[in-house]
Design an enzyme around this catalytic site. Structure first.
Site, PDB file in Angstrom:
ATOM      1  N   LYS A  47       0.832  -1.208   0.000  1.00 67.92           N
ATOM      2  CA  LYS A  47       0.000   0.000   0.000  1.00 67.92           C
ATOM      3  C   LYS A  47       0.868   1.262   0.000  1.00 67.92           C
ATOM      4  O   LYS A  47       0.628   2.183  -0.790  1.00 67.92           O
ATOM      5  CB  LYS A  47      -0.914  -0.028   1.231  1.00 67.92           C
ATOM      6  CG  LYS A  47      -1.848   1.172   1.349  1.00 67.92           C
ATOM      7  CD  LYS A  47      -3.046   0.833   2.189  1.00 67.92           C
ATOM      8  CE  LYS A  47      -2.841   1.019   3.668  1.00 67.92           C
ATOM      9  NZ  LYS A  47      -2.779   2.449   4.063  1.00 67.92           N
ATOM     10  N   LYS A  81      -4.632   6.677  14.373  1.00 64.72           N
ATOM     11  CA  LYS A  81      -4.665   5.947  13.098  1.00 64.72           C
ATOM     12  C   LYS A  81      -6.120   5.934  12.602  1.00 64.72           C
ATOM     13  O   LYS A  81      -6.921   6.765  13.005  1.00 64.72           O
ATOM     14  CB  LYS A  81      -4.105   4.534  13.290  1.00 64.72           C
ATOM     15  CG  LYS A  81      -2.633   4.512  13.658  1.00 64.72           C
ATOM     16  CD  LYS A  81      -1.774   5.003  12.506  1.00 64.72           C
ATOM     17  CE  LYS A  81      -0.297   5.018  12.856  1.00 64.72           C
ATOM     18  NZ  LYS A  81       0.503   5.655  11.820  1.00 64.72           N
ATOM     19  N   ARG A 131       2.968   5.895  -3.259  1.00 65.01           N
ATOM     20  CA  ARG A 131       4.119   6.681  -3.721  1.00 65.01           C
ATOM     21  C   ARG A 131       4.291   6.569  -5.231  1.00 65.01           C
ATOM     22  O   ARG A 131       4.667   7.546  -5.891  1.00 65.01           O
ATOM     23  CB  ARG A 131       5.372   6.237  -2.969  1.00 65.01           C
ATOM     24  CG  ARG A 131       5.344   6.744  -1.503  1.00 65.01           C
ATOM     25  CD  ARG A 131       6.212   5.891  -0.608  1.00 65.01           C
ATOM     26  NE  ARG A 131       6.330   6.444   0.746  1.00 65.01           N
ATOM     27  CZ  ARG A 131       5.408   6.345   1.700  1.00 65.01           C
ATOM     28  NH1 ARG A 131       4.256   5.721   1.457  1.00 65.01           N
ATOM     29  NH2 ARG A 131       5.596   6.869   2.900  1.00 65.01           N
ATOM     30  N   ASP A 150       1.903  -0.606  12.167  1.00 68.63           N
ATOM     31  CA  ASP A 150       0.594  -1.059  11.681  1.00 68.63           C
ATOM     32  C   ASP A 150       0.262  -2.479  12.147  1.00 68.63           C
ATOM     33  O   ASP A 150      -0.872  -2.931  12.009  1.00 68.63           O
ATOM     34  CB  ASP A 150       0.537  -0.975  10.148  1.00 68.63           C
ATOM     35  CG  ASP A 150       0.501   0.480   9.677  1.00 68.63           C
ATOM     36  OD1 ASP A 150       0.126   1.361  10.481  1.00 68.63           O
ATOM     37  OD2 ASP A 150       0.856   0.739   8.514  1.00 68.63           O
ATOM     38  N   GLN A 201       4.829   9.534   6.966  1.00 67.80           N
ATOM     39  CA  GLN A 201       3.992  10.425   6.152  1.00 67.80           C
ATOM     40  C   GLN A 201       4.486  11.864   6.266  1.00 67.80           C
ATOM     41  O   GLN A 201       4.574  12.580   5.265  1.00 67.80           O
ATOM     42  CB  GLN A 201       2.530  10.307   6.576  1.00 67.80           C
ATOM     43  CG  GLN A 201       1.937   8.950   6.228  1.00 67.80           C
ATOM     44  CD  GLN A 201       0.522   8.764   6.719  1.00 67.80           C
ATOM     45  OE1 GLN A 201      -0.029   9.633   7.401  1.00 67.80           O
ATOM     46  NE2 GLN A 201      -0.072   7.639   6.383  1.00 67.80           N
ATOM     47  N   GLY A 244      -4.778   8.641   4.951  1.00 71.61           N
ATOM     48  CA  GLY A 244      -3.835   9.589   5.545  1.00 71.61           C
ATOM     49  C   GLY A 244      -2.630   9.810   4.644  1.00 71.61           C
ATOM     50  O   GLY A 244      -2.116  10.926   4.541  1.00 71.61           O
TER      51      GLY A 244
HETATM   52  C1  S3P Z   1       2.446   5.149   6.151  1.00 72.43           C
HETATM   53  C2  S3P Z   1       3.022   5.552   7.323  1.00 72.43           C
HETATM   54  C3  S3P Z   1       2.485   5.211   8.650  1.00 72.43           C
HETATM   55  C4  S3P Z   1       1.532   4.035   8.579  1.00 72.43           C
HETATM   56  C5  S3P Z   1       0.544   4.166   7.450  1.00 72.43           C
HETATM   57  C6  S3P Z   1       1.262   4.284   6.113  1.00 72.43           C
HETATM   58  C7  S3P Z   1       3.063   5.568   4.885  1.00 72.43           C
HETATM   59  O1  S3P Z   1       1.786   6.340   9.154  1.00 72.43           O
HETATM   60  O2  S3P Z   1       0.844   3.869   9.790  1.00 72.43           O
HETATM   61  O3  S3P Z   1      -0.294   3.017   7.411  1.00 72.43           O
HETATM   62  O4  S3P Z   1       2.699   5.031   3.817  1.00 72.43           O
HETATM   63  O5  S3P Z   1       3.926   6.455   4.919  1.00 72.43           O
HETATM   64  P1  S3P Z   1       2.519   7.527   9.956  1.00 72.43           P
HETATM   65  O6  S3P Z   1       3.469   8.192   9.037  1.00 72.43           O
HETATM   66  O7  S3P Z   1       1.421   8.461  10.378  1.00 72.43           O
HETATM   67  O8  S3P Z   1       3.198   6.853  11.115  1.00 72.43           O
END
Ligand code: S3P
Length: 428
Positions: free
Chosen positions: A21, A342, A26, A315, A169, A93
Site C-alpha cells: 500500500k 490511526k 508513492r 501497523d 507520512q 492519511g
Molecule cells: C504510512 C506511514 C504510517 C503508517 C501508514 C502508512 C506511509 O503512518 O501507519 O499506514 O505510507 O507512509 P505515519 O506516518 O502516520 O506513522
C-alpha cells in the site's frame, strides 16, 4: 457487512498477498510529478490507493489501470493543474499528507483537500506547521489541526527540521516539498520510519541522501520516470503469518513479500515471542528487499515492544495484542501513542473488542498490556471501520472457542481486498 469466522482448522499452503500500500501510494503520487510515464506492476487496487489515483487525476494527471499494471503519465515537478473541485482523499492519511507536500510547492495553484469522517479526525498540524515554516500558504480546520485543508501553492524555502513524531507520512511530505523548494532541506526523524519515499526518489535521480536519521534533500529540476515491481505488502502478510503462528498444526509459505527492514519490526517481535518463521530467498527488486516467508505454529511467550521497534511495526501492533492473548506471560506495548490517531484509536479499539472475547488486556496511555494465554470465546466484535482491526479480529477468531462475527468488516478492502476469501482458502 458482517463476516462470521468459525474457529478451528489449520492454516496451510502457499499464498501471495496484494501489492504494498505504501509503495503504491508513492508510485501514484510521486509518479505524478515525474517527467514522463512511470509503470507500477503489482500495484494495490484497494480503496486507499484508489483515493490517490482519483486525486492525481483531478490534478490533471492521466493514470491508466491496465490489468496488474498502473501507468502514470507524470506532468513534471511543477506541472499539475489546479483542481476545479475539492479533492476527496477518502480514508487515506498517506494521500492527504503526501499531497500537502506536493501541492504546497505548485506555485499559484489553489487546492482543497478533505476526506471521510475518520480522516477528518486525524492530525494535520504535524504537516502544516513545518510546511508553513517553508513559506507555504496552507491552513487546516481547527487552527490547522484537522482536515479539510486549503493550499495555495507558493515558492518554498528550505527547511531544517527535527520531527517531533516518528512518521513516514510527515517525513515524505517534507521531502517532497523540499524537492520543490529553492534551497536545501534537512529533515531529521526521532526514530527510523519506513523509507520507501527516499528509495523511490533516489531511483528517480532526486538529489537526496540519508545520514543516520537525517535526510538531506536539494532542490530538484526533474524526476526520472521509473518502472516498478511492487512486492506483496508485509502489513497484509502479517495477518496470515499470525494466523499460522496461532493455529496449532499450521504451516504457511508466502511468496514475494516486501521485507524492507523499516517495515518488518513484527518479525523481531515474533522472534522474541518464540514464533516459528524463516525468511528465504531474499533479494532486492526495484530498491526494495523481497523474500518468501515460511511460518508455523509453536508456543508463544510474552514480550515488551517499545522504543525504536514501535515505528518499525506500527501497523502490526493491534495484531501483537492478538498474539499476546495466546502467549505465556505478559505482552506489553509502550511508546505507541501514535496508535490513537490511526484509522481508529487502535489502543482503545483493540482492547475493547478483544475484551468482548474474554481477553485480559489493559489500555495504557501509549499502548497496552495483555496477559496470556487466555481462551477466547465466540461473540460479536466491531471493526470500528478500521481495516487492520477487522483483520486482527479475524485472526483472533481462528483460535476462539465459538464463531466470532465481525461487524463492519467491509473496511478490509481499504488495504486487503479478498482477505476473507484468501484466509478461507488456506484453512483445512
Ligand atoms: C504510512 C506511514 C504510517 C503508517 C501508514 C502508512 C506511509 O503512518 O501507519 O499506514 O505510507 O507512509 P505515519 O506516518 O502516520 O506513522
Amino acid at each position: 457487512m458482517n463476516v462470521t469466522v468459525e474457529p478451528g482448522r489449520r492454516v496451510r499452503g502457499e499464498a501471495t498477498v496484494p501489492g504494498d500500500k505504501s509503495i503504491t501510494h508513492r508510485a501514484v503520487l510521486i509518479g505524478a510529478i515525474c517527467d514522463g510515464v512511470s509503470r507500477a506492476c503489482g500495484y494495490l487496487p484497494a480503496q486507499d490507493c484508489l483515493a490517490s489515483i482519483r486525486a492525481v487525476r483531478q490534478l490533471g494527471v492521466t493514470v491508466e489501470e491496465r490489468g496488474a499494471e498502473l501507468v502514470v503519465h507524470g506532468l513534471g515537478l511543477h506541472g499539475m493543474t489546479e483542481p476545479d473541485d475539492v479533492i476527496d482523499c477518502g480514508g487515506s492519511g498517506t494521500t492527504i499528507r503526501l499531497l500537502c507536500g506536493i501541492l504546497a510547492g505548485q506555485v499559484g495553484k489553489a487546492a482543497f483537500l478533505t476526506g471521510n469522517e475518520a480522516l477528518r479526525r486525524r492530525p494535520m498540524r504535524r504537516i502544516l506547521e513545518p510546511l508553513q515554516e517553508m513559506g507555504a500558504a496552507v491552513i487546516g480546520r481547527s487552527s490547522d489541526q484537522l482536515p479539510p485543508v486549503a493550499i495555495r501553492g507558493a515558492a518554498l524555502r528550505g527547511l531544517r527540521y527535527t520531527m517531533p513524531v516518528a512518521s513516514a507520512q510527515v517525513k515524505s511530505a517534507l521531502l517532497l516539498a523540499g524537492l520543490l523548494a529553492s534551497e536545501p532541506s534537512e529533515i531529521s526523524e526521532p526514530a527510523r520510519t519506513r523509507d520507501h519515499t527516499e528509495r523511490m526518489l533516489v531511483a528517480m535521480g532526486a538529489p537526496l541522501r540519508t545520514e543516520n536519521r537525517t535526510v538531506l534533500v536539494q532542490p530538484a529540476t526533474r524526476l526520472e520516470p521509473i518502472d516498478l515491481h511492487i512486492p506483496g505488502d508485509f502489513s497484509s502478510a502479517a495477518f496470515l503469518l499470525a494466523a499460522a503462528w496461532l493455529v496449532p498444526g499450521s504451516e504457511l509459505l508466502l511468496r514475494n513479500i516486501g521485507v524492507n527492514p523499516t517495515r518488518t519490526g513484527l518479525l523481531e517481535i515474533a522472534r522474541r515471542m518464540g514464533a516459528g518463521f524463516l525468511v528465504e530467498e531474499e533479494k532486492l527488486v526495484c530498491q526494495e528487499e523481497v523474500a518468501s516467508l515460511v511460518a508455523w505454529s509453536q508456543p508463544l511467550r510474552g514480550t515488551l515492544v517499545n522504543g525504536e521497534l514501535v515505528p518499525l511495526s506500527i501497523d502490526e501492533l493491534p495484531l501483537v495484542a492478538v498474539l499476546g492473548t495466546q502467549a505465556e506471560g505478559e505482552t506489553v506495548v509502550r511508546d505507541a501513542a501514535e496508535l490513537r490517531v490511526k484509522e481508529s484509536d487502535r489502543i482503545a479499539a483493540i482492547a475493547t473488542e478483544l475484551r468482548k472475547l474474554g481477553a485480559a488486556i489493559d489500555e495504557l496511555p501509549d499502548g497496552f498490556a495483555v496477559r496470556g494465554p487466555t481462551p477466547l470465546r465466540g461473540g460479536t466484535v466491531n471493526s470500528h471501520h478500521d481495516h487492520r482491526l477487522a483483520m486482527a479480529l479475524a485472526v483472533a477468531a481462528l483460535v476462539a472457542q465459538g464463531p466470532v462475527t465481525i461487524e463492519a468488516a467491509e473496511c478490509v478492502a481499504d488495504s486487503f481486498p479478498g482477505f476473507f476469501a484468501l484466509l478461507e482458502s488456506l484453512r483445512c
